[in-house]
Design an enzyme around this catalytic site. Structure first.
Site, PDB file in Angstrom:
ATOM      1  N   TYR A 142       0.976  -1.139  -0.005  1.00  9.12           N
ATOM      2  CA  TYR A 142      -0.104   0.086   0.010  1.00  9.12           C
ATOM      3  C   TYR A 142       0.816   1.353   0.074  1.00  9.12           C
ATOM      4  O   TYR A 142       1.741   1.457   0.821  1.00  9.12           O
ATOM      5  CB  TYR A 142      -0.871  -0.189   1.196  1.00  9.12           C
ATOM      6  CG  TYR A 142      -1.763   1.202   1.343  1.00  9.12           C
ATOM      7  CD1 TYR A 142      -2.903   1.308   0.450  1.00  9.12           C
ATOM      8  CD2 TYR A 142      -1.627   2.155   2.357  1.00  9.12           C
ATOM      9  CE1 TYR A 142      -3.665   2.471   0.615  1.00  9.12           C
ATOM     10  CE2 TYR A 142      -2.499   3.066   2.331  1.00  9.12           C
ATOM     11  CZ  TYR A 142      -3.243   3.416   1.629  1.00  9.12           C
ATOM     12  OH  TYR A 142      -4.256   4.422   1.749  1.00  9.12           O
ATOM     13  N   ASP A 237       9.540   2.786  -0.430  1.00  7.28           N
ATOM     14  CA  ASP A 237       8.277   3.427   0.293  1.00  7.28           C
ATOM     15  C   ASP A 237       8.596   3.225   1.757  1.00  7.28           C
ATOM     16  O   ASP A 237       8.243   2.009   2.239  1.00  7.28           O
ATOM     17  CB  ASP A 237       6.882   2.988   0.086  1.00  7.28           C
ATOM     18  CG  ASP A 237       6.036   3.534   0.789  1.00  7.28           C
ATOM     19  OD1 ASP A 237       5.961   4.177   1.811  1.00  7.28           O
ATOM     20  OD2 ASP A 237       4.582   3.420   0.414  1.00  7.28           O
ATOM     21  N   LYS A 265       5.026   9.400   9.251  1.00 10.40           N
ATOM     22  CA  LYS A 265       4.784   8.780  10.660  1.00 10.40           C
ATOM     23  C   LYS A 265       5.832   9.218  11.548  1.00 10.40           C
ATOM     24  O   LYS A 265       5.653   9.997  12.292  1.00 10.40           O
ATOM     25  CB  LYS A 265       4.747   7.186  10.336  1.00 10.40           C
ATOM     26  CG  LYS A 265       3.539   6.696   9.482  1.00 10.40           C
ATOM     27  CD  LYS A 265       3.448   5.166   9.658  1.00 10.40           C
ATOM     28  CE  LYS A 265       2.407   4.762   8.581  1.00 10.40           C
ATOM     29  NZ  LYS A 265       1.066   5.257   9.073  1.00 10.40           N
TER      30      LYS A 265
END
Length: 425
Positions: A142, A237, A265
């Protein structure tokens, strides 16, 4: 009704599905989402005042623990001077320099406001820098909810059994080539067919959105070699793994150097933030220097930057990652022992401050294998843990997170809860 049920019923009237991100819903496990009122260290409290040991960690950012006093103080100081300016600040450069100093592959970095924005921008940059159209991604990985990436994606989309999304025209994904994670032969075949038009490969170097899935030996190095051979860019990623898997992310663990890296994050310490960076010659293709446009009014806002700066400083203290990795390993080893004693088919794995739980005999390495877990067993385990005061992600397709504040005592409490939860299966 519990206060959680009251609040969820209310939320359903004004928010689609009662949640502002699908992964927060309990659709795949049943029941009512817990509405959180506060968090501290390794604990969270719901609207009924019940305390839980938290392994969600705000989906990764709470690596130093919730409401760390130094992070809170940094945010308060920054907020007192203003929440955002729409103009440059010194703190933006300080965070950029901190990222560059920690990740050798990044020579320049652009701050944004989310992981989705970071990956979307990195792919646009890769296309602009190469003059090519096609991208390669992997099933189950994702990379945010940009249109061209919602093809057999992971995380919430897997939870709902929906590998794509309505509202995305077929033309938008026509240039997205989806392959099996850890299948290097398939990547070689794709380059043999489309090599002259492949702008980039984007990959979670350790997947965390179809649960925790590690790359097999040679996979990441093979991607690097193919991108170099065909003139494509390799994008790691590391939105989830950046500063989570290790002090230099997965690229530091693997020794494989990407051309571009996306982060989020942890670099915001719990505040909304993202970033993408890489080789200077590529990054200089971004406006205002180059023709690839990217902008964001709140990018690099001082509050998020302040939280990120102090978080990265805490991570740099001696022994931080050694302790984090030790606690993660203790957790997964203990859970496997409890499952074995209960006669439950179960295994677990960890890296840095991340872990994966799988209701199957062996640790999966592919999307197909992770899809073969016992979902019914996971549901029983999830609610058993929740009833016994342990908060996990409400999906069998999500990695879990340990913080620096998960002490041995807290791990023992977790394993005691697991003994009761496994007994229910």
């Amino acid at each position: 009704m519990s206060q959680n049920e009251v609040l969820f019923k209310r939320a359903l009237q004004s928010i689609p599905g009662g949640v502002n991100s699908p992964v927060r819903a309990f659709r795949s496990v049943g029941g009512t989402p817990r509405f959180i009122s506060k968090a501290k260290d390794a604990y969270i409290w719901d609207a009924d005042g019940k305390q839980y040991i938290d392994y969600l960690g705000s989906w990764g950012p709470a690596i130093v623990g919730h409401a760390h006093p130094e992070v809170v103080q940094a945010v308060q100081r920054a907020a007192e001077s203003g929440l955002s300016f729409g103009a440059p600040t010194e703190a933006e450069s300080l965070l950029a320099e901190a990222i560059i100093a920690r990740i050798p592959s990044i020579e320049k970095v652009r701050l944004v406001s989310s992981g989705t924005e970071a990956t979307m921008s990195a792919i646009r940059l890769a296309r602009g820098a190469t003059g090519r159209n096609k991208i390669i991604k992997f099933e189950g990985c994702y990379h945010g909810h940009a249109d061209s990436l919602l093809v057999k994606a992971g995380s919430g989309l897997l939870t709902f059994g929906n590998p794509t999304s309505a509202g995305v025209p077929a033309e938008f994904v026509a240039h997205t080539v989806v392959l099996d994670y850890n299948d290097l032969d398939a990547v070689k075949a794709a380059f043999a067919e489309f090599g002259a038009d492949i702008a980039c490969i984007i990959v979670e170097p350790i997947a965390g959105n179809m649960n925790l899935i590690k790359p097999v030996e040679g996979f990441l190095a093979g991607l690097r070699a193919l991108c170099t051979e065909y003139g494509a860019l390799l994008i790691f990623d590391e939105v989830m793994t950046g500063f989570r898997a290790g002090p230099q992310g997965v690229q530091g663990l693997s020794g494989v150097t990407p051309d571009l890296t996306t982060l989020a994050k942890v670099i915001g310490g719990g505040m909304p933030v993202g970033a993408f960076g890489g080789r200077a010659d590529i990054m200089d293709q971004i406006a205002p220097l180059g023709p690839v446009y990217q902008a964001g009014t709140l990018s690099g806002n001082p509050v998020s930057v302040a939280a990120g700066l102090i978080t990265l400083e805490i991570l740099s203290r001696p022994g931080f990652y050694e302790h984090l990795q030790t606690q993660s390993a203790k957790l997964v080893n203990g859970l496997q022992e409890k499952a074995k004693a209960a006669g439950v088919a179960f295994c677990a794995d960890s890296v840095g401050g991340m872990f994966g739980l799988y209701f199957r005999e062996t640790v999966p390495t592919t999307f197909a294998e992770v899809s073969d877990v016992n979902h019914d067993a996971f549901k029983v385990f999830f609610h058993g843990m929740l009833d016994n005061g342990v908060h996990l992600a409400p999906s069998a397709f999500e990695a879990g997170f340990v913080s620096a504040t998960h002490s041995d005592e807290i791990l023992e409490k977790t394993l005691d809860a697991a003994t009761r939860a496994f007994a229910l299966i």
